[in-house]
Structure formats: C-alpha cells, structure tokens
Design a protein around this motif. Structure first.
Motif, mmCIF file in Angstrom:
data_model
loop_
_atom_site.group_PDB
_atom_site.id
_atom_site.type_symbol
_atom_site.label_atom_id
_atom_site.label_comp_id
_atom_site.label_asym_id
_atom_site.label_seq_id
_atom_site.Cartn_x
_atom_site.Cartn_y
_atom_site.Cartn_z
ATOM 1 N N PRO A 24 3.438 27.663 125.842
ATOM 2 C CA PRO A 24 3.334 26.281 126.316
ATOM 3 C C PRO A 24 2.093 25.938 127.138
ATOM 4 N N SER A 25 1.371 26.912 127.657
ATOM 5 C CA SER A 25 0.271 26.575 128.556
ATOM 6 C C SER A 25 -1.074 27.017 127.998
ATOM 7 N N GLU A 26 -2.121 26.341 128.464
ATOM 8 C CA GLU A 26 -3.486 26.717 128.077
ATOM 9 C C GLU A 26 -3.822 28.118 128.573
ATOM 10 N N ILE A 27 -3.411 28.428 129.784
ATOM 11 C CA ILE A 27 -3.696 29.757 130.337
ATOM 12 C C ILE A 27 -3.016 30.834 129.504
ATOM 13 N N GLY A 28 -1.790 30.584 129.109
ATOM 14 C CA GLY A 28 -1.079 31.541 128.261
ATOM 15 C C GLY A 28 -1.764 31.736 126.927
ATOM 16 N N LYS A 29 -2.252 30.650 126.342
ATOM 17 C CA LYS A 29 -2.968 30.744 125.066
ATOM 18 C C LYS A 29 -4.264 31.533 125.224
ATOM 19 N N ARG A 30 -4.984 31.286 126.335
ATOM 20 C CA ARG A 30 -6.225 32.010 126.584
ATOM 21 C C ARG A 30 -5.961 33.499 126.789
ATOM 22 N N GLU A 31 -4.938 33.819 127.557
ATOM 23 C CA GLU A 31 -4.612 35.219 127.809
ATOM 24 C C GLU A 31 -4.152 35.924 126.533
ATOM 25 N N ARG A 32 -3.408 35.216 125.707
ATOM 26 C CA ARG A 32 -2.949 35.812 124.441
ATOM 27 C C ARG A 32 -4.140 36.065 123.517
ATOM 28 N N PHE A 33 -5.119 35.146 123.510
ATOM 29 C CA PHE A 33 -6.320 35.336 122.700
ATOM 30 C C PHE A 33 -7.127 36.529 123.210
ATOM 31 N N SER A 34 -7.213 36.665 124.520
ATOM 32 C CA SER A 34 -7.913 37.799 125.104
ATOM 33 C C SER A 34 -7.246 39.112 124.692
ATOM 34 N N ALA A 35 -5.925 39.132 124.692
ATOM 35 C CA ALA A 35 -5.201 40.333 124.254
ATOM 36 C C ALA A 35 -5.468 40.621 122.778
ATOM 37 N N LEU A 36 -5.545 39.568 121.963
ATOM 38 C CA LEU A 36 -5.859 39.752 120.534
ATOM 39 C C LEU A 36 -7.237 40.384 120.369
ATOM 40 N N LEU A 37 -8.216 39.911 121.121
ATOM 41 C CA LEU A 37 -9.555 40.494 121.029
ATOM 42 C C LEU A 37 -9.530 41.978 121.392
ATOM 43 N N GLY A 38 -8.782 42.318 122.435
ATOM 44 C CA GLY A 38 -8.657 43.718 122.821
ATOM 45 C C GLY A 38 -8.013 44.555 121.736
ATOM 46 N N THR A 39 -7.013 43.986 121.054
ATOM 47 C CA THR A 39 -6.343 44.695 119.964
ATOM 48 C C THR A 39 -7.295 44.904 118.795
#
Length: 98
Positions: A24-39
C-alpha cells in the motif's frame, strides 16, 4: 550490466510484480524493489548506488522559477518515483488509465 531472463530471474520478477500490487505505500514499494535488485544482482556496486539515491532532494531551475522537491530514488541519471496508486496519478494527469 545485463542479466539473462531465465527461470531464476523470471521467478523473482513475477513474485515482485505480484507483491508490489498489494503493497500500500510508496516506501514499501521502494523497499521491495531494492530487495528485488539484491536478489537479481547480489551485492554489487550498482545496488549500493541505487540505495544511496533514496529520498534525494532536487532543485530544478526553469526560466520561470526554481523548483524544489525530492525524488524517491535517483540512480545515475534516472529519477525513480514509486506511486501508491498509479491509476490515481494517471487520472490526476488527465491520462486514460485503462
């Protein structure tokens, strides 16, 4: 850096798209994208550079005035904005969201 689209890369991408739709949040979306990049890329310099660009202050000078604001993330020369609802943003801009 390029990465081939294999099952080991497409599975995390599918999971990201599925999860970000319900975040639901922009911060959550940004953090999830950051985790994807790490993966996808592991512990690379680019992932660190992406993380350092979070919540960057901007100053844009136009002929009329100086505009100030912030970007969710700046990576190299790309400004990345994560929206809570892209449909809301498209409607506000007058663009069709269907």
């Amino acid at each position: 850096m390029t990465i081939a689209l294999t099952e080991s890369t497409s599975q995390p991408l599918r999971a990201y798209l599925r999860e970000v739709r319900t975040t639901p949040s922009e911060i959550g979306k940004r953090e999830r994208f950051s985790a994807l990049l790490g993966t996808l890329f592991g512990s690379t310099r680019e992932v660190g550079q992406y993380a350092r660009g979070a919540e960057t202050s901007l100053r844009i000078t136009t002929p009329e005035k100086v505009k100030r604001g912030s970007a969710d993330t700046i990576y190299r020369s790309a400004v990345i904005e994560f929206e809570k609802s892209l449909n809301d943003r498209l409607k506000a801009s007058g663009l069709d969201c269907d």
